[in-house]
Design a protein around this motif. Structure first.
Motif, PDB file in Angstrom:
ATOM      1  N   TYR A 106     -20.101 -14.703  -6.307  1.00  0.00           N
ATOM      2  CA  TYR A 106     -20.313 -13.329  -6.201  1.00  0.00           C
ATOM      3  C   TYR A 106     -21.108 -12.832  -4.978  1.00  0.00           C
ATOM      4  O   TYR A 106     -21.944 -13.583  -4.625  1.00  0.00           O
ATOM      5  N   GLN A 107     -20.818 -11.679  -4.536  1.00  0.00           N
ATOM      6  CA  GLN A 107     -21.550 -10.970  -3.780  1.00  0.00           C
ATOM      7  C   GLN A 107     -22.990 -10.618  -4.033  1.00  0.00           C
ATOM      8  O   GLN A 107     -23.017 -10.477  -5.374  1.00  0.00           O
ATOM      9  N   TRP A 108     -24.074 -10.374  -3.509  1.00  0.00           N
ATOM     10  CA  TRP A 108     -25.407 -10.210  -3.803  1.00  0.00           C
ATOM     11  C   TRP A 108     -25.382  -8.943  -4.807  1.00  0.00           C
ATOM     12  O   TRP A 108     -26.382  -8.983  -5.610  1.00  0.00           O
ATOM     13  N   TYR A 109     -24.500  -7.876  -4.610  1.00  0.00           N
ATOM     14  CA  TYR A 109     -24.514  -6.638  -5.285  1.00  0.00           C
ATOM     15  C   TYR A 109     -23.925  -6.792  -6.705  1.00  0.00           C
ATOM     16  O   TYR A 109     -24.157  -5.930  -7.360  1.00  0.00           O
ATOM     17  N   VAL A 150     -32.352 -16.823  -8.690  1.00  0.00           N
ATOM     18  CA  VAL A 150     -31.928 -18.030  -7.904  1.00  0.00           C
ATOM     19  C   VAL A 150     -32.802 -19.302  -8.201  1.00  0.00           C
ATOM     20  O   VAL A 150     -34.028 -18.937  -8.141  1.00  0.00           O
ATOM     21  N   ARG A 153     -26.899 -14.049   5.913  1.00  0.00           N
ATOM     22  CA  ARG A 153     -26.095 -13.593   4.711  1.00  0.00           C
ATOM     23  C   ARG A 153     -26.557 -14.267   3.421  1.00  0.00           C
ATOM     24  O   ARG A 153     -26.726 -15.579   3.596  1.00  0.00           O
ATOM     25  N   MET A 154     -26.245 -13.747   2.105  1.00  0.00           N
ATOM     26  CA  MET A 154     -26.660 -14.340   0.972  1.00  0.00           C
ATOM     27  C   MET A 154     -25.314 -15.195   0.717  1.00  0.00           C
ATOM     28  O   MET A 154     -24.143 -14.710   1.165  1.00  0.00           O
ATOM     29  N   ASN A 172     -25.459 -23.087   1.052  1.00  0.00           N
ATOM     30  CA  ASN A 172     -26.420 -21.955   0.866  1.00  0.00           C
ATOM     31  C   ASN A 172     -27.421 -21.534   1.944  1.00  0.00           C
ATOM     32  O   ASN A 172     -27.763 -20.459   2.423  1.00  0.00           O
ATOM     33  N   THR A 182     -23.541  -9.726  -8.480  1.00  0.00           N
ATOM     34  CA  THR A 182     -23.881 -11.064  -9.251  1.00  0.00           C
ATOM     35  C   THR A 182     -24.388 -10.909 -10.608  1.00  0.00           C
ATOM     36  O   THR A 182     -25.307  -9.981 -10.788  1.00  0.00           O
ATOM     37  N   VAL A 235     -27.800 -18.264   4.604  1.00  0.00           N
ATOM     38  CA  VAL A 235     -29.080 -17.708   4.614  1.00  0.00           C
ATOM     39  C   VAL A 235     -29.660 -17.551   6.069  1.00  0.00           C
ATOM     40  O   VAL A 235     -30.154 -16.718   6.700  1.00  0.00           O
TER      41      VAL A 235
END
Length: 197
Positions: free
Chosen positions: A137-140, A147, A128-129, A120, A142, A124
């Motif tokens: 999941y994608q950031w949009y 977190v 990228r997340m 992770n 989730t 970052v």
């Protein structure tokens, strides 16, 4: 959390014959495992209709409640163990629910994706997340509204006067005790309220 190795790892922490309350119990897989393998009894709390139905089909006692309203219906220490497995990161009232977990249970067990796990961090650092097996999941899209990291949770527990009885990371179903904040995808804490007397 449906991975069998993760379920078994959490189950190891629950004493045989415990009365268990599982907050955000999903389809009831963990409670089913605890009932069959360890002779535990208790309830799951779940909001999702499909998960409630899955629990009923498994024969799991389940209450359809919204955890954002807290656990006021339950008395102090009314359960031996209160579980919050992959639940805390979905709650708006995470700190309150942590205190409630320790109030209602003699012991609380909390597990959540460790955002500080090295893959992770690398994502970052690349701008990228992270999208991983534990954070799929994608950031949009989730369902996680927050977190956290192993170290963050340790600080939160201590800030709230909770005694950490045990803590470690989980990676591929194995306990990680050396550098768990860096080396484990899942953080696991066993804790209890510090009680007078």
């Amino acid at each position: 959390m449906s991975d069998t190795a993760l379920l078994q790892s959490i189950a190891r922490l629950v004493p045989e014959g415990s009365r268990v309350l599982d907050l955000g119990c999903g389809d009831g897989a963990l409670l089913d495992l605890l009932t069959r393998q360890k002779g535990c009894t208790g309830y799951g709390i779940e909001i999702d209709d499909a998960n409630v139905l899955a629990c009923v089909q498994r024969g799991i006692n389940v209450l359809q409640l919204n955890l954002h309203q807290g656990l006021k219906a339950f008395q102090d220490q009314s359960f031996d163990v209160v579980l919050q497995i992959d639940t805390l990161q979905h709650l708006r009232n995470a700190e309150t629910m942590l205190r409630e977990t320790a109030r209602v249970g003699r012991v609380g067990i909390v597990a959540f994706p460790n955002f500080a796990h090295w893959p992770n961090r690398l994502s970052v650092a690349r701008g990228r997340m992270p999208v991983t097996r534990r954070l799929p999941y994608q950031w949009y899209d989730t369902p996680n509204i927050r977190v956290g990291t192993y170290k963050d949770f340790d600080a939160l527990a201590r800030k709230n006067g909770l005694k950490v009885l045990d803590s470690f990371g989980l990676q591929h179903g194995h306990e990680v005790r050396l550098l768990p904040n860096l080396m484990a995808a899942t953080a696991v804490f066993k804790l209890a309220a510090t009680r007078a007397g």
